[in-house]
Design a protein around this motif. Structure first.
Motif, PDB file in Angstrom:
ATOM      1  N   SER A  15       0.755  -1.128   0.174  1.00 44.86           N
ATOM      2  CA  SER A  15       0.130   0.069   0.079  1.00 44.86           C
ATOM      3  C   SER A  15       0.943   1.256   0.089  1.00 44.86           C
ATOM      4  CB  SER A  15      -1.183   0.131   1.186  1.00 44.86           C
ATOM      5  OG  SER A  15      -0.211   0.031   2.376  1.00 44.86           O
ATOM      6  N   PHE A  16       1.981   1.246   0.590  1.00 44.68           N
ATOM      7  CA  PHE A  16       2.766   2.475   0.551  1.00 44.68           C
ATOM      8  C   PHE A  16       3.459   2.696  -0.773  1.00 44.68           C
ATOM      9  CE2 PHE A  16       7.304   4.028   1.219  1.00 44.68           C
ATOM     10  CZ  PHE A  16       6.848   5.517   1.687  1.00 44.68           C
ATOM     11  N   SER A  17       4.044   1.305  -1.596  1.00 48.63           N
ATOM     12  CA  SER A  17       4.682   1.672  -2.738  1.00 48.63           C
ATOM     13  C   SER A  17       3.639   2.068  -3.617  1.00 48.63           C
ATOM     14  CB  SER A  17       5.161   0.315  -3.066  1.00 48.63           C
ATOM     15  OG  SER A  17       4.104  -0.725  -3.438  1.00 48.63           O
ATOM     16  N   GLN A  18       2.227   1.616  -3.640  1.00 47.82           N
ATOM     17  CA  GLN A  18       1.227   2.415  -4.405  1.00 47.82           C
ATOM     18  C   GLN A  18       0.962   3.637  -4.275  1.00 47.82           C
ATOM     19  OE1 GLN A  18      -0.181   0.526  -6.868  1.00 47.82           O
ATOM     20  NE2 GLN A  18      -1.624   1.918  -7.471  1.00 47.82           N
ATOM     21  N   SER A  19       0.864   4.033  -3.150  1.00 48.00           N
ATOM     22  CA  SER A  19       0.773   5.676  -2.827  1.00 48.00           C
ATOM     23  C   SER A  19       1.814   6.434  -3.583  1.00 48.00           C
ATOM     24  CB  SER A  19       0.483   5.947  -1.365  1.00 48.00           C
ATOM     25  OG  SER A  19       1.456   5.572  -0.621  1.00 48.00           O
ATOM     26  N   ALA A  20       3.141   5.833  -3.123  1.00 46.13           N
ATOM     27  CA  ALA A  20       4.157   6.474  -3.636  1.00 46.13           C
ATOM     28  C   ALA A  20       4.259   6.740  -5.331  1.00 46.13           C
ATOM     29  CB  ALA A  20       5.578   5.844  -3.352  1.00 46.13           C
ATOM     30  N   LEU A  24       4.082  10.068  -7.664  1.00 44.05           N
ATOM     31  CA  LEU A  24       4.931  10.164  -8.771  1.00 44.05           C
ATOM     32  C   LEU A  24       4.487  10.481 -10.237  1.00 44.05           C
ATOM     33  CD1 LEU A  24       7.797   7.751  -7.697  1.00 44.05           C
ATOM     34  CD2 LEU A  24       7.907  10.111  -7.634  1.00 44.05           C
ATOM     35  N   PHE A  25       3.272   9.838 -10.289  1.00 44.53           N
ATOM     36  CA  PHE A  25       2.551   9.880 -11.566  1.00 44.53           C
ATOM     37  C   PHE A  25       1.843  11.150 -11.418  1.00 44.53           C
ATOM     38  CE2 PHE A  25      -1.629   9.668 -13.499  1.00 44.53           C
ATOM     39  CZ  PHE A  25      -1.506   9.175 -14.932  1.00 44.53           C
ATOM     40  N   ARG A  26       1.315  11.668 -10.365  1.00 44.35           N
ATOM     41  CA  ARG A  26       0.916  13.021 -10.341  1.00 44.35           C
ATOM     42  C   ARG A  26       1.839  14.102 -10.653  1.00 44.35           C
ATOM     43  NH1 ARG A  26      -1.557  11.394  -5.409  1.00 44.35           N
ATOM     44  NH2 ARG A  26      -3.581  10.432  -5.758  1.00 44.35           N
ATOM     45  N   GLN A  27       3.139  13.888 -10.171  1.00 42.06           N
ATOM     46  CA  GLN A  27       4.116  15.182 -10.435  1.00 42.06           C
ATOM     47  C   GLN A  27       4.505  15.030 -11.956  1.00 42.06           C
ATOM     48  OE1 GLN A  27       7.190  13.708  -7.870  1.00 42.06           O
ATOM     49  NE2 GLN A  27       6.060  14.615  -5.992  1.00 42.06           N
ATOM     50  N   ASP A  28       4.522  13.680 -12.582  1.00 44.77           N
ATOM     51  CA  ASP A  28       5.030  13.595 -13.756  1.00 44.77           C
ATOM     52  C   ASP A  28       3.943  13.481 -14.886  1.00 44.77           C
ATOM     53  OD1 ASP A  28       7.433  13.591 -12.946  1.00 44.77           O
ATOM     54  OD2 ASP A  28       7.539  11.583 -12.787  1.00 44.77           O
ATOM     55  N   VAL A  29       2.583  13.749 -14.522  1.00 45.96           N
ATOM     56  CA  VAL A  29       1.571  13.453 -15.600  1.00 45.96           C
ATOM     57  C   VAL A  29       1.440  14.388 -16.752  1.00 45.96           C
ATOM     58  CG1 VAL A  29      -0.221  15.102 -14.470  1.00 45.96           C
ATOM     59  CG2 VAL A  29      -0.956  13.100 -15.648  1.00 45.96           C
ATOM     60  N   ALA A  30       2.109  15.790 -16.553  1.00 41.53           N
ATOM     61  CA  ALA A  30       2.087  16.590 -17.759  1.00 41.53           C
ATOM     62  C   ALA A  30       3.165  16.324 -18.869  1.00 41.53           C
ATOM     63  CB  ALA A  30       2.359  18.166 -17.401  1.00 41.53           C
TER      64      ALA A  30
END
Length: 62
Positions: A15-20, A24-30
């Motif tokens: 669960s921790f790795s999924q949230s991490a 990271l996806f939110r930061q790199d989505v653009a």
């Protein structure tokens, strides 16, 4: 007791790795969207070239 703790730590780490990963996806989505749009455009350009043997859009759009 040791056998009961192992699944708990495993589930917690997943669960921790999924949230991490989501963070990271939110930061790199653009950047990811920009890259996918480039890949899509490039793919379409190559497909048109194979059909029309030209990169000239005035020929391929008609």
């Amino acid at each position: 007791m040791k056998n009961l703790l192992l699944p708990f730590f495993f589930i917690t780490s997943l669960s921790f790795s999924q949230s991490a990963k989501e963070e990271l996806f939110r930061q790199d989505v653009a950047a990811l969207v920009e890259e996918m749009e480039f890949m899509y455009g490039y793919d379409q350009l190559l497909r048109e070239y194979l059909i029309y043997k030209s990169f000239n859009k005035s020929e391929t759009d008609s």
